[in-house]
Design a protein around this motif. Structure first.
Motif, PDB file in Angstrom:
ATOM      1  N   ALA A 616       0.840  -1.196   0.000  1.00  0.00           N
ATOM      2  CA  ALA A 616       0.000   0.000   0.000  1.00  0.00           C
ATOM      3  C   ALA A 616       0.876   1.247   0.000  1.00  0.00           C
ATOM      4  CB  ALA A 616      -0.923   0.010   1.213  1.00  0.00           C
ATOM      5  N   VAL A 617       0.587   2.162  -0.913  1.00  0.00           N
ATOM      6  CA  VAL A 617       1.315   3.427  -1.012  1.00  0.00           C
ATOM      7  C   VAL A 617       0.311   4.539  -1.287  1.00  0.00           C
ATOM      8  CG1 VAL A 617       3.256   4.638  -2.068  1.00  0.00           C
ATOM      9  CG2 VAL A 617       3.207   2.141  -2.100  1.00  0.00           C
ATOM     10  N   ARG A 618       0.531   5.699  -0.680  1.00  0.00           N
ATOM     11  CA  ARG A 618      -0.380   6.834  -0.851  1.00  0.00           C
ATOM     12  C   ARG A 618       0.334   7.973  -1.575  1.00  0.00           C
ATOM     13  NH1 ARG A 618      -2.118   7.119   3.978  1.00  0.00           N
ATOM     14  NH2 ARG A 618      -4.193   6.248   3.604  1.00  0.00           N
ATOM     15  N   ARG A 619      -0.318   8.517  -2.594  1.00  0.00           N
ATOM     16  CA  ARG A 619       0.130   9.747  -3.255  1.00  0.00           C
ATOM     17  C   ARG A 619      -0.841  10.852  -2.882  1.00  0.00           C
ATOM     18  NH1 ARG A 619       2.699   9.012  -9.232  1.00  0.00           N
ATOM     19  NH2 ARG A 619       2.651  11.263  -8.935  1.00  0.00           N
ATOM     20  N   THR A 620      -0.312  12.028  -2.534  1.00  0.00           N
ATOM     21  CA  THR A 620      -1.165  13.126  -2.111  1.00  0.00           C
ATOM     22  C   THR A 620      -0.843  14.392  -2.893  1.00  0.00           C
ATOM     23  OG1 THR A 620       0.377  13.775  -0.354  1.00  0.00           O
ATOM     24  CG2 THR A 620      -1.352  12.212   0.226  1.00  0.00           C
ATOM     25  N   GLN A 623      -5.471  18.365  -4.456  1.00  0.00           N
ATOM     26  CA  GLN A 623      -6.843  17.949  -4.706  1.00  0.00           C
ATOM     27  C   GLN A 623      -7.265  16.724  -3.910  1.00  0.00           C
ATOM     28  OE1 GLN A 623      -8.508  20.149  -6.494  1.00  0.00           O
ATOM     29  NE2 GLN A 623      -6.534  21.207  -6.724  1.00  0.00           N
ATOM     30  N   GLY A 624      -6.321  16.127  -3.156  1.00  0.00           N
ATOM     31  CA  GLY A 624      -6.690  14.946  -2.387  1.00  0.00           C
ATOM     32  C   GLY A 624      -5.606  13.896  -2.423  1.00  0.00           C
ATOM     33  N   SER A 625      -5.980  12.677  -2.034  1.00  0.00           N
ATOM     34  CA  SER A 625      -5.006  11.592  -1.952  1.00  0.00           C
ATOM     35  C   SER A 625      -5.514  10.365  -2.688  1.00  0.00           C
ATOM     36  CB  SER A 625      -4.707  11.248  -0.494  1.00  0.00           C
ATOM     37  OG  SER A 625      -5.866  10.792   0.171  1.00  0.00           O
ATOM     38  N   TYR A 626      -4.537   9.551  -3.112  1.00  0.00           N
ATOM     39  CA  TYR A 626      -4.829   8.342  -3.879  1.00  0.00           C
ATOM     40  C   TYR A 626      -4.083   7.187  -3.224  1.00  0.00           C
ATOM     41  CZ  TYR A 626      -6.363  11.753  -7.304  1.00  0.00           C
ATOM     42  OH  TYR A 626      -7.005  12.794  -7.920  1.00  0.00           O
ATOM     43  N   GLY A 643     -13.524   5.726   0.035  1.00  0.00           N
ATOM     44  CA  GLY A 643     -13.224   6.518  -1.143  1.00  0.00           C
ATOM     45  C   GLY A 643     -13.919   5.983  -2.378  1.00  0.00           C
ATOM     46  N   THR A 644     -13.456   6.456  -3.519  1.00  0.00           N
ATOM     47  CA  THR A 644     -14.014   6.067  -4.808  1.00  0.00           C
ATOM     48  C   THR A 644     -12.986   5.256  -5.571  1.00  0.00           C
ATOM     49  OG1 THR A 644     -15.313   8.094  -4.895  1.00  0.00           O
ATOM     50  CG2 THR A 644     -14.982   6.910  -6.974  1.00  0.00           C
ATOM     51  N   GLY A 645     -13.358   4.078  -5.985  1.00  0.00           N
ATOM     52  CA  GLY A 645     -12.447   3.237  -6.728  1.00  0.00           C
ATOM     53  C   GLY A 645     -12.262   3.727  -8.153  1.00  0.00           C
ATOM     54  N   ARG A 667      -9.436   6.850  -4.885  1.00  0.00           N
ATOM     55  CA  ARG A 667      -9.421   8.274  -4.553  1.00  0.00           C
ATOM     56  C   ARG A 667     -10.061   8.392  -3.183  1.00  0.00           C
ATOM     57  NH1 ARG A 667     -13.018  10.229  -7.830  1.00  0.00           N
ATOM     58  NH2 ARG A 667     -11.697  10.504  -9.660  1.00  0.00           N
ATOM     59  N   GLU A 668      -9.262   8.748  -2.172  1.00  0.00           N
ATOM     60  CA  GLU A 668      -9.720   8.648  -0.794  1.00  0.00           C
ATOM     61  C   GLU A 668     -10.655   9.791  -0.425  1.00  0.00           C
ATOM     62  OE1 GLU A 668      -6.556   6.456   1.900  1.00  0.00           O
ATOM     63  OE2 GLU A 668      -5.639   8.182   0.900  1.00  0.00           O
ATOM     64  N   HIS A 669     -11.598   9.462   0.484  1.00  0.00           N
ATOM     65  CA  HIS A 669     -12.495  10.449   1.076  1.00  0.00           C
ATOM     66  C   HIS A 669     -12.058  10.686   2.516  1.00  0.00           C
ATOM     67  CE1 HIS A 669     -15.915   9.033  -1.830  1.00  0.00           C
ATOM     68  NE2 HIS A 669     -14.938   9.678  -2.449  1.00  0.00           N
ATOM     69  N   GLU A 670     -12.316  11.881   3.000  1.00  0.00           N
ATOM     70  CA  GLU A 670     -12.009  12.191   4.405  1.00  0.00           C
ATOM     71  C   GLU A 670     -12.891  11.357   5.323  1.00  0.00           C
ATOM     72  OE1 GLU A 670      -9.663  14.044   5.590  1.00  0.00           O
ATOM     73  OE2 GLU A 670      -8.920  14.702   3.638  1.00  0.00           O
TER      74      GLU A 670
END
Length: 670
Positions: A616-620, A623-626, A643-645, A667-670
């Motif tokens: 698992a890796v997060r890019r931010t 506009q948000g994070s993925y 989030g939204t796939g 695409r992650e949601h808060e």
């Protein structure tokens, strides 16, 4: 101002996608088919000209631009941008005939012959003159060509010719040494030349460390590796300067090779580029090659200073240069590519576009295989192009690690010279052991040189710091004093930058911060192990550690199973200033190292990016994070996430289902 790669992505309309294109290997009628299929696959960027010197300059000073003119015009007409290479990595046959003294020489005195690539001495003036003339002509002609979006300097600097031992290199080495040491007294002191009657009285007495009767002088060997890397770096700077002067406004890069190339310091080359690009190839014999892929991606991001970077080369399937060249399994091309994207790449390129039918690399896979479009690889290439286009919104977002892993080419060189305590203690083994522990816990790390700014990081891991400068040692000391948490692997802090053992006892520059003294290094015999008191077995190495403020976290078990350091500390922790420093005096099992790494992270307040089970890796970004989830197992895994796939992935109340061998982007949601 946008980063040069982000600006390039905007020009491309999204993530860069493509590969090396070598039209000189094919008749003109194939070129038309190539551009049509490139558009079908979603290709928007190709590298051209890497090995075209003999086509561009068929005779000395005589240039033929017809092929390159036509190809660049054709690519531009079809909306495909060009990464135009200076073809200086492969001098043509006429160069070797005119300048036989410019061919490289081995340590044993054998002059190598033309017939491959990179067959030149990095210090040779004839090569420099010919290469600069070619680069000048190339840049002058194509500075304003609308297809050219990026300059690609040389190719894989030093991959085959980093160490040349000819008389020209010897003379250049002496100049380099005079600039480094100024006086012979300083050099003699640094190299310890009173040992074995090696003291130099004149500069011209110094030669490269060629083959000799016994062990070479280690200080001389280490400096020759530094000199050799610097000689190639000087050539890179020379070509870059010409491109900047003649074609301003076009960014410049070169493809470094990360852990695949030991002989050149890739951090130094990356610092000279507008954007960082790397090559990476899996080792087919390694069942955990995906971990090495992640390590090299994080190293690329470290070389880029955390900015986006470009994957210049990787393979669609098998390579051609390993003992057994195993084909990638279905879905592995996608998984590898999206893992690079997850870890900060904003461009995914392959070697090469169309698979060659002749030459040494005809069995190297390509985006368009020998079998053409009715092949699995082509279908996967085309599908990947569509997915990358759909992920354009991640361009410019960044990966931010809370842990730094220290990586150093001079340490790698020094640790593996002759006459060390154990040839079994190898640098990349240590790096990969520690990185695998971080990877398995989903702790994202940035791979940085020892002198980097460590203040943004909660924890720092140094797998091996055998060679350590006073300045870098002071930096680690200050980092821990100010509240950082440091873990150091065995046989570290031992020597200074000239490979001279630090006086006062081991581990030299790290004694105070680690709160211990090493009485003796105790390498283990092949097949010998040392049991730790957690029940696991360590191998290759042990040390007799005397606590001087630290406490033992793990010990070598009592005799007889505990090995030569039985009963003594194997892992220590030292509260120091506002932080802590750990030391691991052996090569522990993967389980032990994972447990130690988890404890380090917990103390430092570092949380995994996601639950264990998948990578698992997060890019931010603004506009948000993925969140990228990569499943290397044979079972489907559900990861709790909101989030939204993207890419047709579904996220339900229970999380995202990541299929076996699959990749999910959320695409992650808060």
């Amino acid at each position: 101002m946008a980063h040069p790669l982000t600006a390039l992505n905007h020009r491309l309309g999204g993530i860069g996608y493509g590969g090396d294109y070598n039209p000189e290997q094919w008749p003109r009628e194939v070129w038309r088919e190539d551009v049509r299929l490139m558009r079908e696959a979603g290709v928007n960027l190709v590298t051209v000209g890497v090995f075209s010197w003999s086509r561009i300059e068929p005779r000395p000073g005589v240039y033929d631009w017809e092929l390159l003119d036509e190809v660049l015009d054709l690519l531009h007409a079809h909306g495909i941008a060009v990464d135009l290479a200076t073809p200086t990595a492969a001098p043509p046959p006429w160069f070797a005939k005119l300048h036989p003294d410019a061919l490289p020489v081995t340590a044993s005195g054998t002059r190598l012959a033309h017939g491959s690539r990179q067959v030149f001495c990095p210090s040779g003036p004839a090569y420099a003159e010919a290469a600069d003339a070619l680069v000048t002509a190339l840049a002058t002609r194509y500075a304003d060509h609308p297809a050219v979006a990026l300059w690609h300097v040389h190719n894989e600097w030093g991959n085959h010719n980093a160490l040349c031992y000819c008389d020209t290199s010897a003379a250049a080495f002496r100049v380099w040494l005079q600039e480094r040491y100024a006086t012979l007294d300083t050099l003699n002191s640094a190299w310890g030349t009173d040992f074995w009657s090696q003291r130099y009285g004149e500069w011209d007495e110094i030669d490269p460390p060629r083959d000799t009767t016994a062990f070479r002088n280690p200080g001389q060997e280490l400096d020759y590796r530094r000199f050799s890397s610097d000689a190639l770096l000087a050539r890179h700077r020379a070509e870059t300067a010409l491109l900047k002067r003649l074609a301003p406004g076009i960014p410049v890069t070169t493809n470094v090779m990360g852990t695949l190339e030991k002989k050149t310091d890739a951090f130094a080359f990356a610092a000279e580029c507008d954007l960082v690009s790397v090559d990476h190839y899996l080792t087919a014999a390694d069942p955990e090659g995906h971990i090495d892929l992640a390590l090299n991606a994080d190293l690329a991001r470290g070389m880029a200073g955390g900015a986006p970077w470009l994957l210049m080369e990787h393979s669609a399937s098998a390579v051609n240069w390993q003992p057994v060249n195993v084909a990638k399994r279905p879905g592995e091309l996608r998984r590898n590519s999206l893992t690079h994207l997850a870890r900060g790449a904003d461009g995914i390129l392959f070697f090469q576009w169309r698979q060659s039918t002749a030459g040494a690399e005809k069995w190297h896979s390509a985006m368009l295989p020998h079998g053409g479009t009715d092949t699995r690889i082509w279908r996967e290439v085309r599908a990947l192009g569509a997915e990358l286009a759909a992920l354009a919104e991640v361009v410019g977002t960044r990966v931010r690690g809370e842990v730094a892993l220290l990586f150093d080419w001079p340490t790698w060189w020094a640790l593996e010279l002759e006459a060390r305590p154990s040839a079994r203690l190898r640098y990349l083994d240590a790096v990969r052991d520690w990185y695998a522990a971080l990877w398995s816990l989903n702790l994202t790390c940035d791979v940085l040189p020892p002198g980097a700014d460590l203040t943004p990081y909660r924890a720092v891991v140094a797998p091996n710091l055998y060679l350590l400068s006073d300045q870098d040692a002071a930096g680690l000391d200050g980092y821990v004093r100010q509240g950082g948490h440091l873990a150091v692997g065995c046989f570290s802090g031992v020597v200074d930058t000239e490979d001279r053992v630090r006086p006062g006892g081991h581990p030299g520059a790290l004694r105070e911060v680690l709160g211990l003294r090493v009485d003796e290094y105790l390498p283990l015999r092949p097949g010998e192990t040392a049991r730790l008191d957690d029940g696991t077995l360590a191998h290759d190495w042990a040390e007799r550690v005397e606590p001087r403020g630290c406490c033992a976290v793990l010990r070598f078990a009592d005799a007889p199973g505990g090995g030569p350091a039985a009963g003594g500390p194997a892992v220590t922790r030292h509260p120091y200033g506002r932080g802590s420093a750990r030391y691991v005096a052996t090569r522990p099992s993967a389980r032990t190292l994972r447990d130690l790494t988890r404890a380090l992270a917990e103390e430092a307040g570092v949380r995994p990016v996601a639950a264990e089970g998948v990578e698992a890796v997060r890019r931010t970004g603004p506009q948000g994070s993925y969140l990228f989830l990569v499943n290397h197992t044979d079972d489907d895994v559900t990861v709790p996430v909101r989030g939204t796939g993207l890419l047709d992935a579904e996220v339900t109340a229970s999380g995202a289902l990541v299929p076996a061998g699959g990749v999910v982007v959320v695409r992650e949601h808060e």
